[in-house]
Design an enzyme around this catalytic site. Structure first.
Site, short mmCIF file in Angstrom:
data_model
loop_
_atom_site.label_atom_id
_atom_site.label_comp_id
_atom_site.label_asym_id
_atom_site.label_seq_id
_atom_site.Cartn_x
_atom_site.Cartn_y
_atom_site.Cartn_z
N HIS A 209 -43.18 -8.10 -25.33
CA HIS A 209 -42.23 -6.99 -25.28
C HIS A 209 -41.88 -6.42 -26.64
O HIS A 209 -41.29 -5.34 -26.72
CB HIS A 209 -40.94 -7.42 -24.57
CG HIS A 209 -40.05 -8.29 -25.42
ND1 HIS A 209 -40.30 -9.62 -25.62
CD2 HIS A 209 -38.92 -8.00 -26.12
CE1 HIS A 209 -39.36 -10.12 -26.41
NE2 HIS A 209 -38.51 -9.17 -26.72
N ARG A 210 -42.23 -7.09 -27.71
CA ARG A 210 -41.85 -6.61 -29.04
C ARG A 210 -42.64 -5.34 -29.40
O ARG A 210 -43.84 -5.28 -29.16
CB ARG A 210 -42.04 -7.69 -30.09
CG ARG A 210 -41.18 -8.90 -29.79
CD ARG A 210 -40.95 -9.82 -30.97
NE ARG A 210 -40.06 -10.90 -30.54
CZ ARG A 210 -38.73 -10.81 -30.46
NH1 ARG A 210 -38.13 -9.69 -30.82
NH2 ARG A 210 -38.00 -11.82 -30.04
#
Length: 363
Positions: A209-210
């Site tokens: 998700h980064r």
């Protein structure tokens, strides 16, 4: 005592559930403690929000600020404006914030400017990476809080270096683990379990998700192709955020072994984690859960705000390259999981300790 509890994003919901339960237990003993639950609306997708309230028996929020998405500045500002009005209309003795999302920092600032005490649960953790929005949220929140509840002694040392007083710091353990223990017997198979012929340990869970990993299309495709080449003998289950899926578009068709699924509810996701062969992630919170469950976890980051999951737990901090993943994963396959244990006070009783401490405070 009146406590306003703030939740804004998926990790927050998991952390506030046992805290509310601990308050309710005190109320059953006729203790004078009351809470008001505020959902900022930072996460508003049903699978990222409503489902967690339902599954974890979190009462319906007393208010939803409905700020939704936006840039870091836009979202933070919207939360502050809405939360200021909430505090004006509903006076409180203490604002309790958890974790390190935008809602945490925004509501802590707003409360302090209204001369209201702030308690920060999961205080003092640091990655050392100031490029992470979460790291800025942690530093700012901890710089103004009145009470700090930490998951480790190391986190307390960070707070002392920042100028907190020893009397403000309380090493209580990890509320995420409270939720895990309280719900472990309810973990349930996701709907696709049988369709995909999943069995314990015949698949790997992947979460990304980064922004550095998911926001650039070609880089994300290259990363996924590399992971697929390393984990060639098992299915890879990837609960993918709608925004990430949109970035990938039709290019997912070339990935034969990676199975893209919708974001999962807590009980379904934890079932997947508990029965997986291993986890590959860029998350921090998942490394705590895998440590308690004894699942090998390979974290594709150069730093972690949860070093105890590496030094004590099952987490391997491997950097961001496919080469490092290949090397560490191969070593794991050859030699097995490293010696590991569960960190101190990760025993499922953290929330009780927090509320017991707060009830003794001169708020």
């Amino acid at each position: 005592m009146k406590i306003t509890i703030v939740a804004g994003a998926r990790p927050n919901f998991i952390k506030i559930a046992p805290i509310i339960k601990a308050i309710q237990q005190q109320q059953q003993c006729n203790e004078n403690i009351h809470y008001r639950l505020i959902h900022t609306g930072q996460h508003y997708d049903k699978n990222l929000s409503d489902t967690f309230f339902e599954e974890l028996n979190i009462p319906k929020p007393d208010a939803n600020l409905e700020v939704k998405s936006g840039s870091q500045a836009v979202q933070t500002a919207a939360i502050m404006v809405a939360f200021e009005k909430e505090l004006q209309e509903n006076p409180t003795d203490l604002v309790l914030v958890v974790g390190d999302v935008n809602s945490t920092m925004a509501c802590a600032i707003t409360a302090k400017k209204a001369h209201i005490k702030v308690a920060h649960v999961e205080a003092g953790i640091r990655s050392g990476d100031i490029t992470m929005p979460e790291e800025i949220n942690r530093i700012v929140t901890d710089s103004i809080s009145d009470y700090y509840f930490t998951t480790s002694l190391w986190a307390g040392e960070n707070l002392l270096k920042q100028g907190a007083l020893p009397s403000q710091i309380h090493f209580v353990g990890n509320v995420m683990i409270d939720t895990l223990y309280q719900n472990q017997n309810k973990f349930s198979k996701p709907t696709f379990w049988d369709t995909l012929a999943l069995q314990p340990q015949n698949y790997v869970v992947l979460t990304l998700h980064r922004p550095s990993n998911v926001d650039e299309e070609n880089g994300l495709i290259t990363l996924l192709q590399g992971i697929e080449s390393i984990i060639s003998d098992k299915k890879i289950i990837f609960p993918v955020h709608p925004r990430t899926k949109a970035i990938l578009g039709e290019k997912t068709v070339g990935l034969k072994n990676i199975i893209f699924v919708e974001p999962q509810s807590y009980l379904n996701f934890m079932f997947l984690i508990q029965h997986s062969f291993a986890v590959i992630t860029d998350s921090g919170g998942i490394t705590e859960e895998t440590t308690v469950l004894g699942i090998p976890c390979f974290t594709m980051r150069t730093s972690t705000e949860r070093p105890e999951t590496v030094s004590i737990g099952t987490n391997y901090l491997i950097g961001t390259t496919i080469h490092e993943l290949q090397k560490t994963y191969s070593n794991f396959i050859t030699n097995g999981l490293k010696t590991h244990s569960i960190p101190e006070l990760w025993d499922g009783k953290t929330s009780e300790r927090i509320i017991n401490i707060l009830m003794k405070m001169p708020i």
